[in-house]
Design a protein around this motif. Structure first.
Motif, PDB file in Angstrom:
ATOM      1  N   ARG A   1       8.308   5.232  -2.349  1.00 22.93           N
ATOM      2  CA  ARG A   1       7.152   6.119  -2.420  1.00 22.93           C
ATOM      3  C   ARG A   1       7.567   7.547  -2.735  1.00 22.93           C
ATOM      4  O   ARG A   1       6.886   8.259  -3.468  1.00 22.93           O
ATOM      5  N   LEU A   2       8.726   7.994  -2.233  1.00 23.81           N
ATOM      6  CA  LEU A   2       9.156   9.362  -2.505  1.00 23.81           C
ATOM      7  C   LEU A   2       9.623   9.524  -3.954  1.00 23.81           C
ATOM      8  O   LEU A   2       9.329  10.519  -4.599  1.00 23.81           O
TER       9      LEU A   2
ATOM     10  N   TRP B   1      -2.470  10.455  -0.672  1.00 24.17           N
ATOM     11  CA  TRP B   1      -2.358  11.495   0.344  1.00 24.17           C
ATOM     12  C   TRP B   1      -1.845  12.799  -0.258  1.00 24.17           C
ATOM     13  O   TRP B   1      -2.419  13.870  -0.015  1.00 24.17           O
ATOM     14  N   ARG B   2      -0.792  12.719  -1.060  1.00 27.12           N
ATOM     15  CA  ARG B   2      -0.269  13.944  -1.674  1.00 27.12           C
ATOM     16  C   ARG B   2      -1.341  14.614  -2.544  1.00 27.12           C
ATOM     17  O   ARG B   2      -1.448  15.835  -2.583  1.00 27.12           O
TER      18      ARG B   2
ATOM     19  N   SER C   1      -4.472  14.437  -2.089  1.00 29.87           N
ATOM     20  CA  SER C   1      -5.534  14.975  -1.235  1.00 29.87           C
ATOM     21  C   SER C   1      -5.181  16.352  -0.675  1.00 29.87           C
ATOM     22  O   SER C   1      -6.068  17.149  -0.357  1.00 29.87           O
TER      23      SER C   1
ATOM     24  N   GLN D   1      -0.769   4.784  -1.091  1.00 29.70           N
ATOM     25  CA  GLN D   1      -1.024   5.640   0.057  1.00 29.70           C
ATOM     26  C   GLN D   1      -0.376   7.026  -0.129  1.00 29.70           C
ATOM     27  O   GLN D   1      -0.993   8.064   0.079  1.00 29.70           O
ATOM     28  N   GLU D   2       0.866   7.005  -0.552  1.00 34.70           N
ATOM     29  CA  GLU D   2       1.623   8.252  -0.732  1.00 34.70           C
ATOM     30  C   GLU D   2       0.998   9.130  -1.806  1.00 34.70           C
ATOM     31  O   GLU D   2       0.845  10.340  -1.627  1.00 34.70           O
TER      32      GLU D   2
ATOM     33  N   ARG E   1       7.804  14.966   8.225  1.00 35.87           N
ATOM     34  CA  ARG E   1       7.195  13.682   8.570  1.00 35.87           C
ATOM     35  C   ARG E   1       8.229  12.566   8.656  1.00 35.87           C
ATOM     36  O   ARG E   1       8.137  11.692   9.516  1.00 35.87           O
ATOM     37  N   LEU E   2       9.262  12.605   7.793  1.00 36.80           N
ATOM     38  CA  LEU E   2      10.268  11.549   7.851  1.00 36.80           C
ATOM     39  C   LEU E   2      11.152  11.690   9.084  1.00 36.80           C
ATOM     40  O   LEU E   2      11.501  10.705   9.730  1.00 36.80           O
TER      41      LEU E   2
ATOM     42  N   ASP F   1       7.841  16.968   3.589  1.00 35.44           N
ATOM     43  CA  ASP F   1       8.418  15.623   3.496  1.00 35.44           C
ATOM     44  C   ASP F   1       9.486  15.403   4.562  1.00 35.44           C
ATOM     45  O   ASP F   1       9.574  14.319   5.147  1.00 35.44           O
TER      46      ASP F   1
ATOM     47  N   HIS G   1     -11.607   5.063   1.039  1.00 39.26           N
ATOM     48  CA  HIS G   1     -11.372   6.175   1.963  1.00 39.26           C
ATOM     49  C   HIS G   1     -11.117   7.473   1.205  1.00 39.26           C
ATOM     50  O   HIS G   1     -11.469   8.556   1.666  1.00 39.26           O
TER      51      HIS G   1
ATOM     52  N   HIS H   1     -10.475   6.778  10.774  1.00 38.73           N
ATOM     53  CA  HIS H   1     -10.095   5.794   9.753  1.00 38.73           C
ATOM     54  C   HIS H   1      -9.113   4.764  10.317  1.00 38.73           C
ATOM     55  O   HIS H   1      -9.109   3.602   9.911  1.00 38.73           O
TER      56      HIS H   1
ATOM     57  N   ARG I   1      12.251  -2.107   4.584  1.00 40.66           N
ATOM     58  CA  ARG I   1      11.674  -0.959   5.285  1.00 40.66           C
ATOM     59  C   ARG I   1      12.275   0.363   4.806  1.00 40.66           C
ATOM     60  O   ARG I   1      11.554   1.305   4.492  1.00 40.66           O
TER      61      ARG I   1
ATOM     62  N   GLU J   1       5.654  -0.785  11.526  1.00 38.21           N
ATOM     63  CA  GLU J   1       7.027  -0.263  11.600  1.00 38.21           C
ATOM     64  C   GLU J   1       7.427   0.136  13.008  1.00 38.21           C
ATOM     65  O   GLU J   1       8.613   0.161  13.332  1.00 38.21           O
TER      66      GLU J   1
ATOM     67  N   TRP K   1       0.135   5.688   9.404  1.00 34.64           N
ATOM     68  CA  TRP K   1       0.369   4.727   8.338  1.00 34.64           C
ATOM     69  C   TRP K   1       1.517   3.781   8.691  1.00 34.64           C
ATOM     70  O   TRP K   1       1.402   2.565   8.562  1.00 34.64           O
ATOM     71  N   ARG K   2       2.634   4.330   9.145  1.00 36.71           N
ATOM     72  CA  ARG K   2       3.767   3.470   9.509  1.00 36.71           C
ATOM     73  C   ARG K   2       3.366   2.489  10.605  1.00 36.71           C
ATOM     74  O   ARG K   2       3.785   1.336  10.605  1.00 36.71           O
TER      75      ARG K   2
ATOM     76  N   ASP L   1       0.793  -1.227   0.000  1.00 38.16           N
ATOM     77  CA  ASP L   1       0.000   0.000   0.000  1.00 38.16           C
ATOM     78  C   ASP L   1       0.827   1.280   0.000  1.00 38.16           C
ATOM     79  O   ASP L   1       0.290   2.353  -0.190  1.00 38.16           O
ATOM     80  N   HIS L   2       2.144   1.195   0.231  1.00 39.52           N
ATOM     81  CA  HIS L   2       2.893   2.419   0.532  1.00 39.52           C
ATOM     82  C   HIS L   2       2.906   3.424  -0.611  1.00 39.52           C
ATOM     83  O   HIS L   2       2.782   4.625  -0.387  1.00 39.52           O
TER      84      HIS L   2
ATOM     85  N   ARG M   1      11.255   1.108   1.208  1.00 39.31           N
ATOM     86  CA  ARG M   1       9.857   1.528   1.080  1.00 39.31           C
ATOM     87  C   ARG M   1       9.746   3.053   1.067  1.00 39.31           C
ATOM     88  O   ARG M   1       8.982   3.615   0.294  1.00 39.31           O
ATOM     89  N   ASP M   2      10.503   3.718   1.922  1.00 40.62           N
ATOM     90  CA  ASP M   2      10.480   5.184   1.945  1.00 40.62           C
ATOM     91  C   ASP M   2      11.001   5.767   0.636  1.00 40.62           C
ATOM     92  O   ASP M   2      10.471   6.751   0.120  1.00 40.62           O
TER      93      ASP M   2
ATOM     94  N   LEU N   1      -8.599   1.404   1.139  1.00 37.05           N
ATOM     95  CA  LEU N   1      -7.820   2.633   1.019  1.00 37.05           C
ATOM     96  C   LEU N   1      -8.365   3.504  -0.115  1.00 37.05           C
ATOM     97  O   LEU N   1      -8.512   4.723   0.028  1.00 37.05           O
TER      98      LEU N   1
ATOM     99  N   GLN O   1      -0.587  11.581   9.681  1.00 34.87           N
ATOM    100  CA  GLN O   1      -0.793  10.618   8.603  1.00 34.87           C
ATOM    101  C   GLN O   1       0.379   9.640   8.512  1.00 34.87           C
ATOM    102  O   GLN O   1       0.209   8.425   8.417  1.00 34.87           O
TER     103      GLN O   1
END
Lengths: 288, 288, 288, 288
Positions: free
Chosen positions: B262-263, B110-111, B113, B106-107, D262-263, D259, B137, D137, B255, D116, D110-111, B102-103, B258-259, B134, D106
């Motif tokens: 998505r970025l 959200w961005r 939104s 999700q990213e 949040r990170l 960005d 939502h 949610h 892990r 995580e 999510w994490r 989902d990552h 994953r960051d 998701l 968020q």
């Protein structure tokens, strides 16, 4: 950072994990009057392998450096460990191999001149005469061996003699453009540091900047690794990268990469000479 | 950054270089009442190719959006150019393909939104039902097509129908674990954005984190690229990396990666939807 | 990157925005036979200021370099612009000021020796004799002026005479530990480049590494900026950072920062000497 | 990374250095059947302070978690140490404070949803109703306390009651736009994590992006720190930065900084919840 004047002992050790290893090792140091300055220990949860780097002040240590290896031997044997002990008072003896590019040699010599490294650069070996003046400026002996495919075997023998004569611990290939024979490499396991101008394993072999340029990557890299028989496949010590864009020509990649190469190689040499690296099969464990 | 309300025209163009190109293009805009906001032009000194991205305010522009392509056509033909014109008032229409992770989805959701992207996400397509909640939502239609090797051809036809029906400009593969057929890919040249979880060209194909773990690299990366027929060989849009150490297990690589994924994918989508990318053969020109 | 042999003209210009600026400037170049190689234009959407850097090949240009400024003057006046024109054939003439630290000087001299900069280093000025051998190794005249508070005014006059005599365009303060008088600074607006060893505006003034160490920051930085009358307040050209941890002593911060300082200063000098910087009030516009 | 199911004990300890500390601590663990998984020890060479983080498997440990603190107490007293012991089986209980921005909340939710963090998010407290749907949610209770200067004292009392009732260990200020009273802060020493949107100590206080924009910096940052009485002066846990250019408007800085925020906050929370941080006066020691 240690004061340069201190004598500090450093143990690097790996073995199969079992309970009590840290206790036994730290007790060994403590009961002989050593004071631990820095200890980093890690158990690989998959392979169940134990890795440790521990350094201690030998100011009040009851065993002289010359007898420490023997004193530790029983414990090491019991653990069936791969290990070494080093002292900050005994600098690593280095030979640097170069060809024509000066940037990596320049970087190492300059850093050494301001005391960044705990090394003695005993000599520089090259297959070209170009960098002799730079060596001379820093007062390091420069040996030029023009290599041809016919002479290669004979010249390697001469080089090895020279290395033996100077009790060289570690060889730094500072953009040395010749491939060393496997006999040569086997003689110095985990002691030859190379810099490759790509983020390995991408772009092995020759012309990595051209390969990167043609692939259109957005980052280029450099990789320092120990040399093994297989080209560019040795355990990686350090890597770094820099961003590039469509505006960068091949020449720009070479220019940007040059900065990476010298910084990555210098960092690898620093880690190696401070005894922060354990080779673990095809990988390294770096205690930084 | 443009005010969201403005209508701005954007021209992306490449052609063989010759004198006068900037002058002709900027004059075309000026004489019709456009005011240039941002212009980035570059000539590749090796290939002698001209690349330009120019954006202008159409507040006082004498040609309506609907007639601009036709108006510019003679110039483009004279230059024998590859080109396109877009308007900020017309958002890129997106379909996102996902599987179970989902990552990335999700990213992007959200961005979107919070207004970061100039896109309309028309629908989400998946071969699994997992991410339907998701999608719900965020109020985006979710279409689930469980793919098997037997049904693949038939399902791609259904998917393509759906994409046509929704006038999709761009497909984002947000860790979609199926390989699209070449017929599918050919239909959307330079319009399918993928995220690969390695710094390409290292570790193509499956399990790049495992490959990276086994090789013992000190940095891992992620790469967003346009999809072409050859797996993981399309023009690279964006890459980024993160440091790893011997303490990182394979799970840690996943892990940390994953960051990156998505970025990097989000950044690629942003560049694409702001019309900042020209595909130039096997590479991209990114005007950022 | 341009071939070194080419003569390329570079225009840097800023003015209040209005329609037609790119068209007028590019037409000026085109109708005189220039071929634009690289153009980067940007309108600040808040201040409505127009910024442009455009470079063109003068191979078939009808106006000789010596007459170009005059030829462009009417346009510049009409736009009420701040502007300058430079030619790659005319290298920037540099004086470097140093004290005792060699790392920044070393870096600049080495990069210059391998052709990275489009500069002529005419002379080195220092308040200490320490770096004379390094200057000599590179064949650059070294002038030593031991400064005291009593002699400062008189010595600055001598230095300024020397700078005039050598037609110096740009002064690089390569860790020069004296503060220049405002009379001196005023004479060289946007022409004195300093390196400060912190990520400004954090840690202005003296001992920034000590300040950083005591604050316990997790990143340290270096900042290159143009010198203005206010200490460490001039327009920032370039910054970079490196991670530090609790294991890093003050000496480690100095060591890590040293690499930043020399790389950031070198990058600032490259941008400056390639005429990629426009000073815009208290900020810079950097076309890279 | 540990398997989630294991129960691992973690000791964080600092005291004045003296010989034998590692030996005593590791022996304590060994003789009770613990197997050390990871040990990181460091002596600050200036302050002569000893810092250690050690984690061990309690699979065969002879002391149950409930009795471990008491068992270790004599040793800790002898060392005059600052220390704590935690177990991975007992998750950190978290309250998140937010205002209107959703990005940090968020990210954390999510994490946490994908496993995580080793935390239980017990509740969310806000001075605005805006983020209630996001909380819902994720199934986390959301308490809205609209704060005014008149009601502040009373509301903090209610909030503290709520925190007590839920046995909260750690408070995360995820862009919470109110300043907590010193009574509140004193109650949770080293337990309130804030995210500040600048690379501290640059740009303390309000509107750091505007301050950065006006100063013309080339990098912006974010800083996560423990909250102390002095605004933005608490011990720094983690920082990161991103490059900006003259093309970036204030809105772009906000977008890019989002960005980072949040990170950086997520990373700080991860380090905190894995018990990797020791507060040492005005600084942190981070074992990562």
């Amino acid at each position: 950072m240690m004061k340069k004047s201190d004598t500090v002992a450093i143990l690097l050790l790996s073995c199969a994990d079992r309970p009590g290893l840290v206790s036994r090792i730290s007790h060994f140091i403590y009961e002989r009057g050593g004071n631990i300055l820095d200890l980093d220990e890690h158990v690989d949860p998959v392979e169940k392998t134990f890795f440790i780097r521990v350094s201690w002040s030998t100011e009040n240590f009851s065993i002289p450096p010359s007898e420490l290896v023997e004193a530790f031997m029983p414990l090491a044997k019991e653990f069936n460990a791969i290990w070494k002990i080093r002292f900050t008072g005994r600098k690593t003896r280095i030979a640097i191999f170069v060809s024509r590019y000066d940037h990596c040699l320049q970087e190492i010599l300059w850093r050494n001149s301001i005391g960044e490294f705990a090394i003695d650069i005993a000599l520089i070996i090259s297959n070209h005469p170009d960098l002799a003046p730079l060596a001379e400026h820093h007062g390091i002996p420069y040996h030029c061996f023009p290599v041809s495919s016919a002479s290669k075997q004979e010249i390697e023998l001469q080089e090895r003699e020279l290395l033996e004569k100077h009790s060289i611990d570690t060889i730094v290939l500072a953009r040395y453009m010749q491939i060393l024979s496997s006999q040569f490499v086997d003689r110095y396991p985990g002691q030859i540091i190379n810099i490759h101008h790509s983020f390995l394993p991408a772009f092995v072999g020759s012309s990595p900047y051209r390969q990167a340029y043609e692939r259109g990557v957005k980052i280029i890299g450099a990789t320092s690794h120990y040399v093994t028989e297989e080209l560019d496949q040795g355990p990686i010590i350090e890597q770094d990268i820099v961003r590039v864009s469509h505006k960068d020509t091949l020449d720009d990649l070479v220019r940007k990469g040059r900065d990476l190469e010298r910084l990555v190689l210098a960092q690898a040499l620093r880690l190696h000479s401070e005894h922060r690296i354990l080779v673990n099969g095809k990988k390294t464990v770096v205690f930084d």
